[in-house]
Motif scaffolding. Structure first.
Motif, PDB file in Angstrom:
ATOM      1  N   SER A 146       0.836  -1.205   0.000  1.00 51.27           N
ATOM      2  CA  SER A 146       0.000   0.000   0.000  1.00 51.27           C
ATOM      3  C   SER A 146       0.867   1.250   0.000  1.00 51.27           C
ATOM      4  CB  SER A 146      -0.914   0.014   1.231  1.00 51.27           C
ATOM      5  OG  SER A 146      -0.142   0.294   2.392  1.00 51.27           O
ATOM      6  N   ARG A 147       0.278   2.352  -0.431  1.00 51.17           N
ATOM      7  CA  ARG A 147       0.977   3.636  -0.434  1.00 51.17           C
ATOM      8  C   ARG A 147       1.479   3.968   0.974  1.00 51.17           C
ATOM      9  NH1 ARG A 147      -0.943   9.413  -3.013  1.00 51.17           N
ATOM     10  NH2 ARG A 147       0.804  10.618  -2.210  1.00 51.17           N
ATOM     11  N   GLU A 148       0.620   3.715   1.958  1.00 47.33           N
ATOM     12  CA  GLU A 148       0.934   4.037   3.346  1.00 47.33           C
ATOM     13  C   GLU A 148       2.096   3.190   3.877  1.00 47.33           C
ATOM     14  OE1 GLU A 148      -2.835   5.311   2.019  1.00 47.33           O
ATOM     15  OE2 GLU A 148      -2.202   3.223   2.202  1.00 47.33           O
ATOM     16  N   SER A 149       2.100   1.907   3.542  1.00 47.96           N
ATOM     17  CA  SER A 149       3.181   1.021   3.994  1.00 47.96           C
ATOM     18  C   SER A 149       4.511   1.446   3.389  1.00 47.96           C
ATOM     19  CB  SER A 149       2.881  -0.428   3.615  1.00 47.96           C
ATOM     20  OG  SER A 149       1.760  -0.890   4.317  1.00 47.96           O
ATOM     21  N   GLY A 150       4.498   1.807   2.115  1.00 46.05           N
ATOM     22  CA  GLY A 150       5.719   2.273   1.457  1.00 46.05           C
ATOM     23  C   GLY A 150       6.258   3.521   2.119  1.00 46.05           C
ATOM     24  N   GLU A 151       5.379   4.466   2.380  1.00 50.32           N
ATOM     25  CA  GLU A 151       5.795   5.714   3.012  1.00 50.32           C
ATOM     26  C   GLU A 151       6.336   5.462   4.422  1.00 50.32           C
ATOM     27  OE1 GLU A 151       3.802   9.895   2.854  1.00 50.32           O
ATOM     28  OE2 GLU A 151       3.092   8.932   4.701  1.00 50.32           O
ATOM     29  N   ALA A 171       5.805  10.972  -2.227  1.00 51.71           N
ATOM     30  CA  ALA A 171       4.484  11.390  -2.730  1.00 51.71           C
ATOM     31  C   ALA A 171       4.570  11.819  -4.194  1.00 51.71           C
ATOM     32  CB  ALA A 171       3.925  12.524  -1.867  1.00 51.71           C
ATOM     33  N   LEU A 172       5.625  12.533  -4.550  1.00 55.58           N
ATOM     34  CA  LEU A 172       5.798  12.988  -5.932  1.00 55.58           C
ATOM     35  C   LEU A 172       5.899  11.791  -6.880  1.00 55.58           C
ATOM     36  CD1 LEU A 172       6.290  15.354  -7.932  1.00 55.58           C
ATOM     37  CD2 LEU A 172       8.737  15.073  -7.457  1.00 55.58           C
ATOM     38  N   GLY A 173       6.724  10.818  -6.546  1.00 58.83           N
ATOM     39  CA  GLY A 173       6.862   9.632  -7.386  1.00 58.83           C
ATOM     40  C   GLY A 173       5.564   8.864  -7.509  1.00 58.83           C
ATOM     41  N   TYR A 174       4.882   8.722  -6.399  1.00 61.43           N
ATOM     42  CA  TYR A 174       3.613   7.990  -6.386  1.00 61.43           C
ATOM     43  C   TYR A 174       2.581   8.681  -7.284  1.00 61.43           C
ATOM     44  CZ  TYR A 174       0.012   4.910  -4.520  1.00 61.43           C
ATOM     45  OH  TYR A 174      -0.965   3.953  -4.389  1.00 61.43           O
ATOM     46  N   GLU A 175       2.458   9.995  -7.115  1.00 59.95           N
ATOM     47  CA  GLU A 175       1.454  10.755  -7.881  1.00 59.95           C
ATOM     48  C   GLU A 175       1.793  10.821  -9.361  1.00 59.95           C
ATOM     49  OE1 GLU A 175       1.330  14.249  -5.377  1.00 59.95           O
ATOM     50  OE2 GLU A 175       0.528  12.999  -3.760  1.00 59.95           O
TER      51      GLU A 175
END
Length: 182
Positions: A146-151, A171-175
């Motif tokens: 998940s995005r949250e786990s990665g962060e 966040a930039l890479g994800y978005e």
């Protein structure tokens, strides 16, 4: 997620891609409780030579720690793309840094381009976080954690003084990757 998901991060030594692989493996295993292994390979040069980090994530124990049929591959340099963007499965993903790896090898996989190093320099102001931008992008493209786990895994690895910088880079890479997929 399928039973076994294989990712390869490749580029030049010193770009932090082995660290990105370790962070992804920790996000999968420590935070999400999945099985994960990470392995790495790099040339004799300390910096500049081609290097790779492979992460395998699975629902079951992983019996072989090397990638055999790669689901998703990142190449930050043309040398890395030429050397390591092989074995990508049919329908898999190849993410290339558009400025430094402009030529995709032949294959039956989806190719995406993102100016990762340029984003690190112009949007964040520090090229050193290019690996975190790349990690965010790969997580967005694969959904392997998940995005949250990665962060959470990224922020657990960086010194307190660099938390905001890395949070912004992730966040930039994800978005940006989500925009590519849209």
């Amino acid at each position: 997620m399928s039973e076994r998901y294989e990712l390869r991060f490749s580029g030049a030594g010193g770009q932090g891609l082995i660290t990105a692989g370790i962070i992804l493996a920790e996000a999968a295993s420590i935070i999400e409780g999945k099985n994960a292994v990470q392995s790495q390979s790099y040339g004799p040069e300390a910096r500049g030579g081609a290097s790779k980090s492979e992460v395998i994530i699975g629902d079951k124990p992983i019996d072989y720690p090397k990638a055999t049929i790669v689901d998703a591959c990142l190449a930050m340099t043309q040398e890395a793309a030429d050397k390591y963007a092989n074995g990508i499965k049919s329908g898999g993903i190849l993410l290339l840094d558009s400025d430094f790896a402009p030529k995709a090898p032949e294959g039956d996989f989806k190719v995406y381009y993102l100016p990762i190093m340029r984003l690190a320099k112009t949007e964040i102001g520090r090229e050193i976080v290019a690996n975190v931008i790349a990690l965010g992008a790969m997580i967005a493209m694969t959904g392997v954690v998940s995005r949250e786990s990665g962060e959470k895994a990224v922020l657990a690895k960086v010194p307190e003084a660099f938390v905001d910088l890395n949070k912004k880079a992730y966040a930039l890479g994800y978005e940006k990757a989500q925009e590519l997929l849209a």
